[in-house]
Design an enzyme around this catalytic site. Structure first.
Site, PDB file in Angstrom:
ATOM      1  N   ASP A  35       0.821  -1.218   0.000  1.00  0.00           N
ATOM      2  CA  ASP A  35       0.000   0.000   0.000  1.00  0.00           C
ATOM      3  C   ASP A  35       0.852   1.264   0.000  1.00  0.00           C
ATOM      4  O   ASP A  35       0.551   2.233  -0.692  1.00  0.00           O
ATOM      5  CB  ASP A  35      -0.897   0.039   1.250  1.00  0.00           C
ATOM      6  N   VAL A  37       3.771   1.801  -1.176  1.00  0.00           N
ATOM      7  CA  VAL A  37       4.385   2.083  -2.476  1.00  0.00           C
ATOM      8  C   VAL A  37       3.313   2.640  -3.423  1.00  0.00           C
ATOM      9  O   VAL A  37       3.534   3.619  -4.143  1.00  0.00           O
ATOM     10  CB  VAL A  37       5.023   0.809  -3.072  1.00  0.00           C
ATOM     11  N   TYR A  38       2.129   2.013  -3.380  1.00  0.00           N
ATOM     12  CA  TYR A  38       1.028   2.487  -4.231  1.00  0.00           C
ATOM     13  C   TYR A  38       0.760   3.963  -3.926  1.00  0.00           C
ATOM     14  O   TYR A  38       0.693   4.797  -4.841  1.00  0.00           O
ATOM     15  CB  TYR A  38      -0.237   1.647  -3.985  1.00  0.00           C
ATOM     16  N   ASP A  39       0.660   4.284  -2.628  1.00  0.00           N
ATOM     17  CA  ASP A  39       0.355   5.663  -2.231  1.00  0.00           C
ATOM     18  C   ASP A  39       1.417   6.637  -2.736  1.00  0.00           C
ATOM     19  O   ASP A  39       1.099   7.732  -3.185  1.00  0.00           O
ATOM     20  CB  ASP A  39       0.271   5.770  -0.700  1.00  0.00           C
ATOM     21  N   SER A  84     -34.485  -7.602 -20.666  1.00  0.00           N
ATOM     22  CA  SER A  84     -34.443  -8.356 -19.406  1.00  0.00           C
ATOM     23  C   SER A  84     -34.598  -9.832 -19.766  1.00  0.00           C
ATOM     24  O   SER A  84     -34.593 -10.192 -20.939  1.00  0.00           O
ATOM     25  CB  SER A  84     -35.496  -7.868 -18.431  1.00  0.00           C
ATOM     26  N   GLU A 116     -24.427 -19.046 -15.764  1.00  0.00           N
ATOM     27  CA  GLU A 116     -23.749 -18.036 -14.945  1.00  0.00           C
ATOM     28  C   GLU A 116     -24.621 -17.763 -13.734  1.00  0.00           C
ATOM     29  O   GLU A 116     -25.821 -17.991 -13.769  1.00  0.00           O
ATOM     30  CB  GLU A 116     -23.612 -16.714 -15.730  1.00  0.00           C
ATOM     31  N   LYS A 118     -26.777 -15.431 -11.397  1.00  0.00           N
ATOM     32  CA  LYS A 118     -27.552 -14.218 -11.632  1.00  0.00           C
ATOM     33  C   LYS A 118     -27.305 -13.297 -10.439  1.00  0.00           C
ATOM     34  O   LYS A 118     -27.778 -13.562  -9.337  1.00  0.00           O
ATOM     35  CB  LYS A 118     -29.034 -14.558 -11.783  1.00  0.00           C
ATOM     36  N   ASP A 120     -27.619 -10.247  -8.063  1.00  0.00           N
ATOM     37  CA  ASP A 120     -28.764  -9.411  -7.712  1.00  0.00           C
ATOM     38  C   ASP A 120     -28.297  -7.970  -7.498  1.00  0.00           C
ATOM     39  O   ASP A 120     -28.065  -7.534  -6.376  1.00  0.00           O
ATOM     40  CB  ASP A 120     -29.393  -9.969  -6.435  1.00  0.00           C
ATOM     41  N   GLU A 183     -23.223  -6.298 -14.045  1.00  0.00           N
ATOM     42  CA  GLU A 183     -24.036  -5.989 -12.872  1.00  0.00           C
ATOM     43  C   GLU A 183     -23.203  -5.275 -11.821  1.00  0.00           C
ATOM     44  O   GLU A 183     -22.172  -5.792 -11.385  1.00  0.00           O
ATOM     45  CB  GLU A 183     -24.570  -7.322 -12.316  1.00  0.00           C
ATOM     46  N   TYR A 235     -20.680  -9.342 -17.835  1.00  0.00           N
ATOM     47  CA  TYR A 235     -21.182 -10.579 -18.460  1.00  0.00           C
ATOM     48  C   TYR A 235     -21.549 -10.466 -19.930  1.00  0.00           C
ATOM     49  O   TYR A 235     -21.868 -11.465 -20.552  1.00  0.00           O
ATOM     50  CB  TYR A 235     -22.351 -11.180 -17.662  1.00  0.00           C
ATOM     51  N   LYS A 303     -27.495 -19.179 -20.997  1.00  0.00           N
ATOM     52  CA  LYS A 303     -27.419 -18.534 -22.313  1.00  0.00           C
ATOM     53  C   LYS A 303     -26.907 -19.553 -23.323  1.00  0.00           C
ATOM     54  O   LYS A 303     -25.887 -20.197 -23.057  1.00  0.00           O
ATOM     55  CB  LYS A 303     -26.442 -17.350 -22.270  1.00  0.00           C
ATOM     56  N   LYS A 327     -34.761 -18.951 -11.711  1.00  0.00           N
ATOM     57  CA  LYS A 327     -34.742 -18.289 -10.407  1.00  0.00           C
ATOM     58  C   LYS A 327     -34.902 -19.311  -9.283  1.00  0.00           C
ATOM     59  O   LYS A 327     -35.472 -20.373  -9.496  1.00  0.00           O
ATOM     60  CB  LYS A 327     -35.908 -17.290 -10.335  1.00  0.00           C
ATOM     61  N   CYS A 421     -59.724  -6.875  20.167  1.00  0.00           N
ATOM     62  CA  CYS A 421     -59.888  -6.984  18.714  1.00  0.00           C
ATOM     63  C   CYS A 421     -59.876  -5.572  18.123  1.00  0.00           C
ATOM     64  O   CYS A 421     -60.637  -4.712  18.582  1.00  0.00           O
ATOM     65  CB  CYS A 421     -61.199  -7.693  18.394  1.00  0.00           C
ATOM     66  N   CYS A 424     -63.773  -4.932  16.701  1.00  0.00           N
ATOM     67  CA  CYS A 424     -64.953  -4.789  17.565  1.00  0.00           C
ATOM     68  C   CYS A 424     -64.607  -4.340  18.982  1.00  0.00           C
ATOM     69  O   CYS A 424     -65.490  -4.022  19.774  1.00  0.00           O
ATOM     70  CB  CYS A 424     -65.749  -6.087  17.596  1.00  0.00           C
ATOM     71  N   CYS A 439     -60.503 -13.394  17.987  1.00  0.00           N
ATOM     72  CA  CYS A 439     -61.622 -12.621  18.473  1.00  0.00           C
ATOM     73  C   CYS A 439     -62.761 -13.642  18.528  1.00  0.00           C
ATOM     74  O   CYS A 439     -63.017 -14.339  17.540  1.00  0.00           O
ATOM     75  CB  CYS A 439     -61.952 -11.501  17.486  1.00  0.00           C
ATOM     76  N   CYS A 444     -68.650  -9.959  15.692  1.00  0.00           N
ATOM     77  CA  CYS A 444     -67.593  -9.020  15.279  1.00  0.00           C
ATOM     78  C   CYS A 444     -67.760  -8.743  13.783  1.00  0.00           C
ATOM     79  O   CYS A 444     -67.821  -9.674  12.971  1.00  0.00           O
ATOM     80  CB  CYS A 444     -66.216  -9.610  15.549  1.00  0.00           C
TER      81      CYS A 444
HETATM   82  S1  IVH Z   1     -27.663 -11.371 -19.167  1.00  0.00           S
HETATM   83  C1  IVH Z   1     -30.036 -10.190 -22.805  1.00  0.00           C
HETATM   84  N1  IVH Z   1     -26.301 -12.355 -17.135  1.00  0.00           N
HETATM   85  O1  IVH Z   1     -30.624  -9.965 -14.493  1.00  0.00           O
HETATM   86  C2  IVH Z   1     -29.177 -10.572 -21.651  1.00  0.00           C
HETATM   87  N2  IVH Z   1     -28.018 -10.776 -16.668  1.00  0.00           N
HETATM   88  O2  IVH Z   1     -33.505 -10.387 -14.889  1.00  0.00           O
HETATM   89  C3  IVH Z   1     -29.647  -9.975 -20.381  1.00  0.00           C
HETATM   90  N3  IVH Z   1     -28.277 -10.218 -14.307  1.00  0.00           N
HETATM   91  O3  IVH Z   1     -31.237  -7.148 -16.455  1.00  0.00           O
HETATM   92  C4  IVH Z   1     -28.746  -9.979 -19.251  1.00  0.00           C
HETATM   93  N4  IVH Z   1     -26.660 -11.519 -13.558  1.00  0.00           N
HETATM   94  O4  IVH Z   1     -29.444  -6.969 -14.630  1.00  0.00           O
HETATM   95  C5  IVH Z   1     -27.287 -11.522 -17.518  1.00  0.00           C
HETATM   96  N5  IVH Z   1     -24.997 -13.285 -15.453  1.00  0.00           N
HETATM   97  C6  IVH Z   1     -25.977 -12.459 -15.826  1.00  0.00           C
HETATM   98  C7  IVH Z   1     -26.712 -11.673 -14.903  1.00  0.00           C
HETATM   99  C8  IVH Z   1     -27.734 -10.850 -15.369  1.00  0.00           C
HETATM  100  C9  IVH Z   1     -27.600 -10.636 -13.229  1.00  0.00           C
HETATM  101  C10 IVH Z   1     -29.422  -9.272 -14.280  1.00  0.00           C
HETATM  102  C11 IVH Z   1     -29.395  -8.192 -15.316  1.00  0.00           C
HETATM  103  C12 IVH Z   1     -30.669  -8.358 -16.101  1.00  0.00           C
HETATM  104  C13 IVH Z   1     -31.521  -9.093 -15.128  1.00  0.00           C
HETATM  105  C14 IVH Z   1     -32.633  -9.857 -15.817  1.00  0.00           C
END
Ligand code: IVH
Length: 682
Positions: A35, A37-39, A84, A116, A118, A120, A183, A235, A303, A327, A421, A424, A439, A444
């Site tokens: 750190d 050195v970086y600084d 989406s 992959e 997903k 959040d 994301e 992604y 995908k 999901k 309640c 009533c 109740c 009532c």
């Molecule tokens: S691909 C057309 N890959 O999920 C391709 N989305 O519910 C669309 N998300 O809007 C996105 N992890 O915000 C892709 N590995 C992942 C993801 C991902 C999270 C989110 C992204 C998208 C939403 C859809």
């Protein structure tokens, strides 16, 4: 002072050293420079840039938090919309999706897919021109987003300049334009730390990491954003072919590797899957393992790997046809308890309901969740303002599962159920050993209105037009005090209701009269006996063909009916021994309601599947799952999600999986759609 060549060279070297060190530290999580050195290097670059402002470039590591706070963000149209993803919640829905794209590409039997996690968080679109980050835009509505470039620069895992590999003739040239999508998210520990700090400052807490990330990305002061330590997984790579030295990848897997080579953080938990079974192993595997990750995930994304296939399939107006989100059914997210309200059901049960800061959960916005009963309340030890975890599993109503006591605001008030309640005002009762507080005032208004609404509901007497507002007025005006009173209502009485016209009143009188034709099973359901839902009511009505017979049957005999059991039997017995209920039945009989089953027609009875259990698997040739389920249930059958020794039939469609195997193992009868329709007599 004019800048000399030496300074130009030194600034470039410093930038490159700092960029490398930052990549090793943040993206690779493997620091290669102390750190201190970086600084030192960082301060040297800052000094040089201050002395010679012409050396300053937007991708300098000093520029992550350079600019003054913005006034507001500008809207930017995305070159390519940010689509989406369609959601699937189980293997059947996944296979439905597979069957749909395969119909469009009949020659492709099974194609490799990349799975992959997903993440959040919040999607971002990043544009690089000649290798330099020039724009970062939020997803917005998918068509237009907000330009938050200043904030995006503060995210350490987003390169300000793409990493270019050394080629045979030195550094390679980046493509003139390239877009990266991914994301942005807040790691869980950072989220917790932020909320702790906000609590200490007395600012409103963020409901969950995604909201916190979204709020952070839209901060006008980039310094605040930098302090919040957002992170980013890339992604999607959008790169016009044949430009620069970077070869455009031809599939998703190569694109992810390319993104990684360009200096992005790419989630390592990815896989190429050759079959639906492999996809499902990945999905199931991560359902558990995701809880050990330092960030939230809400499913996996599948995908199709080949870009050529992706291009052929294209998009619907909302989603790519070549990708789907699988999901996880039960999701848990943190949010804030704003208050607690109390509902009184038709059985008098007092249900505390949490009023929450709205939060996204399993694809819907949740702002209320059940707290079940007094026992659960006591376990949860709720205080107003608490951070709580809400969960939603499939179709079930969301519930509060935990309180995070560590995040409790100072001075927060504990919540206790009222002792009277709320409708009533009579004292409530919680019998020893029972979880439910009730109740017990039979008049009532909450209990009366609940039972009348239940009586009129579609699955019971189906009295169309008798909506909540009329029920309320009928009760308020004392025109009705039990469901039997509905059958004494006159046109003149109905016309006294506020905003009730002649036409409506006539319709209502006739709808009430028609309801006298509903069969005995519906009447039984309409009575609202605890634990007697519409399926149980059908079973009981079939086995005990009149109210008289049922009222004279002992608990043991009722419990012997397949699918009923002792608890329901006891509840039925308890209902019939109450004298007021006997009187109610007499009045209903006098009004002409069907308290007996109609004489059986010859041949198949009305519910030939009564007491039989079905499981559906695979894609059926013509029927949707919901249709098949509806038809089976209409004939008295039950449809369950998993095969067991109690299953009578498994209806098998195309691409059936483990359920069919299990049926085979257990020797359970299998039906094709055709055979099912035949059994249904259709
Ligand atoms: S691909 C057309 N890959 O999920 C391709 N989305 O519910 C669309 N998300 O809007 C996105 N992890 O915000 C892709 N590995 C992942 C993801 C991902 C999270 C989110 C992204 C998208 C939403 C859809």
């Amino acid at each position: 002072m004019a800048v000399n060549e030496k300074s130009v060279k030194r600034a470039a070297d410093l930038r490159s050293q700092l960029q490398k060190a930052s990549y090793a530290y943040y993206v690779l999580d493997a620091p290669d420079l102390p750190d201190s050195v970086y600084d030192r290097l960082y301060r040297e670059l800052q000094a040089l840039e201050a002395q010679h402002p012409e050396l300053l470039v937007t991708d300098s590591p000093t520029q992550r938090v350079g600019a003054a706070p913005a006034e507001q963000f500008t809207s930017v149209a995305h070159n390519i919309p940010l689509y989406s993803l369609e959601n699937a919640f189980d293997i059947e829905e996944y296979k439905d999706w597979q069957a749909r794209w395969q119909r469009l590409e009949p020659d492709v039997k099974e194609a490799d897919a990349v799975t992959e996690l997903k993440i959040d968080g919040n999607a971002l679109a990043l544009t690089y021109e000649n290798g330099v980050l020039v724009r970062g835009v939020t997803r917005g509505d998918g068509i237009t987003g907000e330009d938050i470039t200043q904030n995006v620069r503060t995210i350490r895992t987003i390169p300000l300049r793409l990493r270019m590999e050394e080629g045979p003739s030195g550094k390679q040239t980046p493509p003139p334009v390239l877009e990266v999508r991914g994301e942005a998210f807040l790691p869980l520990d950072v989220f917790e730390a932020i909320n702790k700090k906000r609590e200490a400052e007395g600012t409103a807490l963020f409901a969950n990491p995604r909201n916190a990330a979204a709020g952070t990305l839209r901060q006008l002061d980039a310094q605040v954003v930098a302090d919040r330590q957002l992170d980013f997984f890339a992604y999607t790579l959008i790169m016009p072919a044949g430009t620069g030295d970077v070869t455009a990848p031809s599939d998703q897997w190569a694109a992810l590797e390319c993104l990684q080579a360009l200096g992005f953080r790419v989630n390592p938990n990815r896989k190429v899957c050759g079959s639906a079974v492999e996809v499902f192993d990945y999905y199931s595997d991560w359902e558990e393992k995701r809880h050990d990750l330092p960030y939230l995930t809400d499913g996996v994304v599948v995908k199709l790997n080949s870009f050529e296939l992706q291009d052929r399939l294209g998009f619907t107006n909302k989603f790519p046809r070549w990708a789907i989100a699988l999901k996880y059914p039960a999701e848990e997210v943190p949010t804030i308890l704003e208050s607690v309200t109390v509902q009184v059901g038709r059985t008098g049960a007092i249900t505390p309901v949490a009023e929450l800061s709205p939060v996204q959960l399993a694809g819907t916005t949740v702002s209320r969740a059940t707290l079940h009963n007094a026992d659960r309340l006591a376990e949860l030890d709720l205080h107003i303002g608490d951070t709580v975890i809400v969960r939603k599993a499939g179709e079930i109503i969301p519930e509060v599962v935990r309180t995070i006591v560590d995040l409790r605001p100072e001075g927060a008030q504990a919540y206790h159920l009222p002792s009277t309640c709320p409708v009533c005002g009579q004292p409530v009762v919680k019998p020893e050993g029972e979880a439910v507080t009730r109740c017990v005032n039979r008049s009532c208004p909450a209990i009366l209105s609940g039972s009348i609404r239940h009586w009129a509901s579609r699955d019971a007497m189906d009295i169309s037009g008798l909506g909540d507002r009329w029920v309320q007025q009928l009760l308020d005006q004392g025109l009705v005090a039990s469901v039997a009173d509905l059958y004494d209502l006159t046109l003149a009485e109905l016309l006294t209701l506020d905003r009730m016209g002649e036409k409506l009143a006539t319709k209502l009188v006739s709808a009430i009269a028609q309801s006298k034709q509903r069969p005995w099973a519906k009447v039984l359901y309409g009575l609202g006996i605890r634990l007697v839902g519409s399926t149980n009511a059908k079973l009981l009505a079939e086995n005990f063909r009149s109210a008289q017979v049922l009222s004279e049957t002992g608990g043991d005999a009722i419990a012997r009916v397949y699918g009923i059991g002792p608890e329901i039997a006891q509840s039925v017995r308890q209902w019939f021994v109450v004298p007021a209920n006997g009187e109610l039945l007499e009045r209903l009989a006098a009004a002409g309601l069907q308290l007996e089953a109609a004489a059986e027609t010859e041949g198949a009875g009305p519910l030939p599947f009564a007491g039989q259990s079905f499981v559906l698997t695979g894609t059926l040739p013509t029927l949707k799952r919901s249709e098949a389920k509806g038809r089976i249930e209409a004939k008295g059958g039950r449809v369950s999600g998993s095969v067991s020794s109690k299953t009578d039939y498994v209806v098998v469609g195309e691409n059936a999986g483990s359920k069919q195997e299990k049926a085979e193992k257990l020797g359970i009868r299998q039906l094709s759609e055709e055979a099912l329709l035949e059994l249904l007599g259709e």
